[in-house]
Design a protein around this motif. Structure first.
Motif, mmCIF file in Angstrom:
data_model
loop_
_atom_site.group_PDB
_atom_site.id
_atom_site.type_symbol
_atom_site.label_atom_id
_atom_site.label_comp_id
_atom_site.label_asym_id
_atom_site.label_seq_id
_atom_site.Cartn_x
_atom_site.Cartn_y
_atom_site.Cartn_z
ATOM 1 N N THR A 13 7.194 -1.030 9.975
ATOM 2 C CA THR A 13 6.869 -0.898 8.547
ATOM 3 C C THR A 13 6.999 -2.246 7.845
ATOM 4 O O THR A 13 6.231 -2.564 6.924
ATOM 5 C CB THR A 13 7.800 0.134 7.885
ATOM 6 O OG1 THR A 13 7.609 1.402 8.508
ATOM 7 C CG2 THR A 13 7.511 0.255 6.397
ATOM 8 N N GLY A 16 3.944 -4.621 9.379
ATOM 9 C CA GLY A 16 2.563 -4.273 9.053
ATOM 10 C C GLY A 16 1.946 -5.050 7.914
ATOM 11 O O GLY A 16 0.871 -5.675 8.086
ATOM 12 N N PRO A 17 2.548 -5.082 6.742
ATOM 13 C CA PRO A 17 1.948 -5.802 5.611
ATOM 14 C C PRO A 17 1.863 -7.315 5.831
ATOM 15 O O PRO A 17 0.994 -7.978 5.266
ATOM 16 C CB PRO A 17 2.894 -5.477 4.450
ATOM 17 C CG PRO A 17 3.573 -4.204 4.850
ATOM 18 C CD PRO A 17 3.737 -4.316 6.325
ATOM 19 N N VAL A 18 2.761 -7.850 6.657
ATOM 20 C CA VAL A 18 2.753 -9.304 6.883
ATOM 21 C C VAL A 18 1.541 -9.718 7.707
ATOM 22 O O VAL A 18 0.943 -10.777 7.466
ATOM 23 C CB VAL A 18 4.055 -9.748 7.591
ATOM 24 C CG1 VAL A 18 4.014 -11.246 7.905
ATOM 25 C CG2 VAL A 18 5.265 -9.427 6.728
ATOM 26 N N LEU A 50 -1.274 -7.878 8.045
ATOM 27 C CA LEU A 50 -2.512 -7.257 7.562
ATOM 28 C C LEU A 50 -3.516 -8.329 7.153
ATOM 29 O O LEU A 50 -3.185 -9.294 6.470
ATOM 30 C CB LEU A 50 -2.190 -6.354 6.365
ATOM 31 C CG LEU A 50 -3.373 -5.540 5.809
ATOM 32 C CD1 LEU A 50 -3.837 -4.520 6.826
ATOM 33 C CD2 LEU A 50 -2.941 -4.851 4.505
ATOM 34 N N ASP A 51 -4.748 -8.154 7.607
ATOM 35 C CA ASP A 51 -5.840 -9.082 7.270
ATOM 36 C C ASP A 51 -5.566 -10.504 7.740
ATOM 37 O O ASP A 51 -6.004 -11.481 7.107
ATOM 38 C CB ASP A 51 -6.092 -9.091 5.749
ATOM 39 C CG ASP A 51 -6.567 -7.743 5.237
ATOM 40 O OD1 ASP A 51 -7.255 -7.026 5.993
ATOM 41 O OD2 ASP A 51 -6.224 -7.400 4.089
ATOM 42 N N ARG A 82 2.386 -16.521 8.907
ATOM 43 C CA ARG A 82 2.815 -15.161 9.213
ATOM 44 C C ARG A 82 3.881 -15.157 10.307
ATOM 45 O O ARG A 82 4.849 -14.382 10.258
ATOM 46 C CB ARG A 82 1.602 -14.314 9.601
ATOM 47 C CG ARG A 82 0.590 -14.184 8.464
ATOM 48 C CD ARG A 82 -0.717 -13.528 8.935
ATOM 49 N NE ARG A 82 -1.801 -13.767 7.994
ATOM 50 C CZ ARG A 82 -2.155 -12.926 7.026
ATOM 51 N NH1 ARG A 82 -1.506 -11.796 6.865
ATOM 52 N NH2 ARG A 82 -3.159 -13.218 6.225
ATOM 53 N N GLY A 114 -0.105 -10.901 1.791
ATOM 54 C CA GLY A 114 1.002 -10.053 2.223
ATOM 55 C C GLY A 114 2.180 -10.115 1.276
ATOM 56 O O GLY A 114 2.106 -10.711 0.192
ATOM 57 N N PRO A 115 3.304 -9.506 1.657
ATOM 58 C CA PRO A 115 4.489 -9.516 0.794
ATOM 59 C C PRO A 115 4.998 -10.925 0.542
ATOM 60 O O PRO A 115 4.927 -11.791 1.421
ATOM 61 C CB PRO A 115 5.507 -8.679 1.572
ATOM 62 C CG PRO A 115 5.046 -8.736 2.993
ATOM 63 C CD PRO A 115 3.558 -8.790 2.921
ATOM 64 N N TYR A 150 -3.210 -15.802 1.662
ATOM 65 C CA TYR A 150 -2.265 -14.806 2.199
ATOM 66 C C TYR A 150 -1.973 -13.755 1.137
ATOM 67 O O TYR A 150 -1.518 -14.068 0.043
ATOM 68 C CB TYR A 150 -0.968 -15.506 2.615
ATOM 69 C CG TYR A 150 0.182 -14.566 2.926
ATOM 70 C CD1 TYR A 150 0.166 -13.779 4.068
ATOM 71 C CD2 TYR A 150 1.278 -14.482 2.072
ATOM 72 C CE1 TYR A 150 1.226 -12.918 4.356
ATOM 73 C CE2 TYR A 150 2.344 -13.632 2.347
ATOM 74 C CZ TYR A 150 2.309 -12.850 3.491
ATOM 75 O OH TYR A 150 3.349 -12.005 3.761
#
Length: 361
Positions: free
Chosen positions: A257, A260-262, A264-265, A277, A338-339, A336
Motif C-alpha cells: 500500500t 503503490g503510489p510511489v 504509479l506512472d 522513486r 506520487g506522495p 513526479y
C-alpha cells in the motif's frame, strides 16, 4: 490400541497411583497443549495443571523415542513402562498417568483427539493430577510423523526452572523480538522495491523482486519463530500469536500500500525519474526499520525518551535524504505525481505504529 484415522493413532491411556533429570522448557506446540488442556479442565471446574520439569523430561524422552523408532505405544522401544519412565526422571510415587498419540499435526488436533477418547479424557480431567509434562517430536520418514506424549502427576511439590521471570516479561521480550524482526523485514523489502524501481525496464525486474522478497521472508520467519519459541520457554504465548507466514503476508500488504503510489506512472525511460522513486522507497525502508528498532528496544524495557530520540533521528534523516532526492529530481525536470516526502515519511511511521499496536501484550 485404537485407530482414530489413517496415520493418526491414540494408544490406550494409562494411569496409576503409586536422581531427578531436568527437561528443556516447553516448545510452542507443547505449551499450547498445556493451555488447551487447562481450558478443558476449567470447563469442568477442575484446577489447572502446572508444568513440571521431571514430567516434561519423561514426556519428551518418550516422544523422541517414538519418533526415532517409528511407533506409538506406552511401552518404550527398550521395553520400558510408562510409569517407570516417569519415576526414572525423579518424579515421586504418586498419582501418575500418560497419554500418547501419533499423526495429529497441531496441538488443537491432538487435544481434541484425546478428549474424544474416554481414557485419555479421564487423564486430562483427573482432579488428582496437579502437574503435567508434554513432549512433541516430528520426523518425516515415519508412519505418523507427529508424535505426542503427555505425562501427568499428583505430587505435592512442583519442580520447574521455566518461566521464573513471569509471563509478562516473556510476552514483553517476544514483542521486542517481533518488532525487531518486522523492522528488518520492512527495511529489506522496501530495499527490494527500491532496486526494482531503479531499473523498472529490466527484463528480470519482477523475478528479481520476488527472489529478493522471498529471501527477506525466510530470514523474517526464522526470527519470528524464534521469538515464539523463546516466549513458550518462558511459559507464555506472544501477544501476537500468529504464524510467520501470516504475519509477513499482513505486513507485506501494508508495504504494498505504501509502495503503490510511489511507483504509479513511473517513467521507465527516464533514469532521473527511476532514481527518485528508488531513493524514496529506500529511505522509507530505513525510516520504518529505524522506528521499529527503537520500539523493539523500548518494549524490552528501554527508556521511552531514548525511543523517542531514536525515532526523531530516523525521521530527521529521512526528511533530509528524501527532500534532497525530490528536489534533485524536480531540478532535472522529473514529473513526479506520487506522495510527497513528508506524506511518505508519515506512511512509513504509521507502518511502525501499527506493528506496535498489533504486537502489544
Amino acid at each position: 490400541m485404537r485407530s482414530v484415522a489413517p496415520a493418526v493413532l491414540l494408544a490406550l491411556a494409562c494411569s496409576a497411583w503409586s536422581s531427578s533429570a531436568q527437561a528443556a522448557c516447553p516448545s510452542l506446540y507443547e505449551l499450547k497443549v498445556v493451555l488447551l488442556v487447562n481450558e478443558e479442565r476449567a470447563a469442568e471446574d477442575v484446577p489447572p495443571l502446572e508444568i513440571d520439569d521431571r514430567l516434561s523430561a519423561a514426556a519428551q524422552g518418550h516422544a523422541n523415542d517414538m519418533a526415532k523408532k517409528n511407533f506409538v505405544s506406552h511401552t518404550g522401544s527398550n521395553g520400558s513402562a510408562w510409569d517407570a519412565r516417569i519415576r526414572k526422571k525423579g518424579y515421586p510415587n504418586a498419582a501418575m498417568g500418560e497419554n500418547v498419540a501419533g499423526g495429529q499435526p497441531t496441538p488443537e488436533a491432538v487435544v481434541a483427539a484425546w478428549m474424544a477418547s474416554s481414557g485419555h479424557r479421564a487423564n486430562i480431567l483427573n482432579p488428582s493430577f496437579g502437574h503435567i509434562g508434554v513432549g512433541y517430536a516430528w520426523r518425516s520418514k515415519t508412519t505418523y510423523r507427529h508424535h505426542w506424549s503427555q505425562s501427568f502427576g499428583g505430587a505435592a511439590t512442583l519442580v520447574s526452572q521455566c518461566g521464573a521471570a513471569g509471563p509478562e516479561v516473556a510476552r514483553a521480550r517476544c514483542q521486542s523480538a517481533q518488532l525487531a524482526a518486522l523492522g528488518k523485514l520492512c527495511t529489506t523489502e522496501l530495499k527490494c522495491h527500491a532496486k526494482r524501481a531503479k531499473k523498472p525496464a529490466h527484463p528480470n525486474a519482477t523475478a528479481k523482486l520476488a527472489t529478493c522478497i522471498a529471501k527477506a521472508e525466510d530470514k523474517f520467519a526464522r526470527a519470528w519463530d524464534k521469538a515464539a519459541e523463546q516466549a513458550a520457554a518462558g511459559l507464555a504465548l506472544c501477544a501476537r500469536d500468529q504464524s510467520a507466514a501470516g504475519a509477513a503476508a499482513d505486513f507485506e500488504g501494508e508495504i504494498d500500500t505504501l509502495v503503490g503510489p510511489v511507483v504509479l506512472d513511473e517513467d521507465a525511460s527516464d533514469k532521473a525519474d527511476s532514481k527518485l522513486r528508488s531513493s524514496l522507497l529506500g529511505e522509507a525502508g530505513k525510516l520504518c526499520g529505524g522506528a521499529l528498532s527503537a520500539e523493539g528496544k523500548h518494549a524490552a524495557g528501554g527508556d521511552p525518551a531514548a525511543r523517542d530520540t531514536a525515532r526523531d533521528k530516523a525521521r530527521a534523516r529521512f526528511d533530509v535524504k528524501a527532500d534532497k532526492a525530490h528536489q534533485r529530481a524536480l531540478d532535472r525536470g522529473v514529473s513526479y505525481g506520487g506522495p510527497t516526502p513528508d506524506a511518505l515519511g508519515d506512511g512509513s511511521e504509521t507502518l511502525a505504529d501499527d506493528a506496535v499496536a498489533d504486537t502489544s501484550p
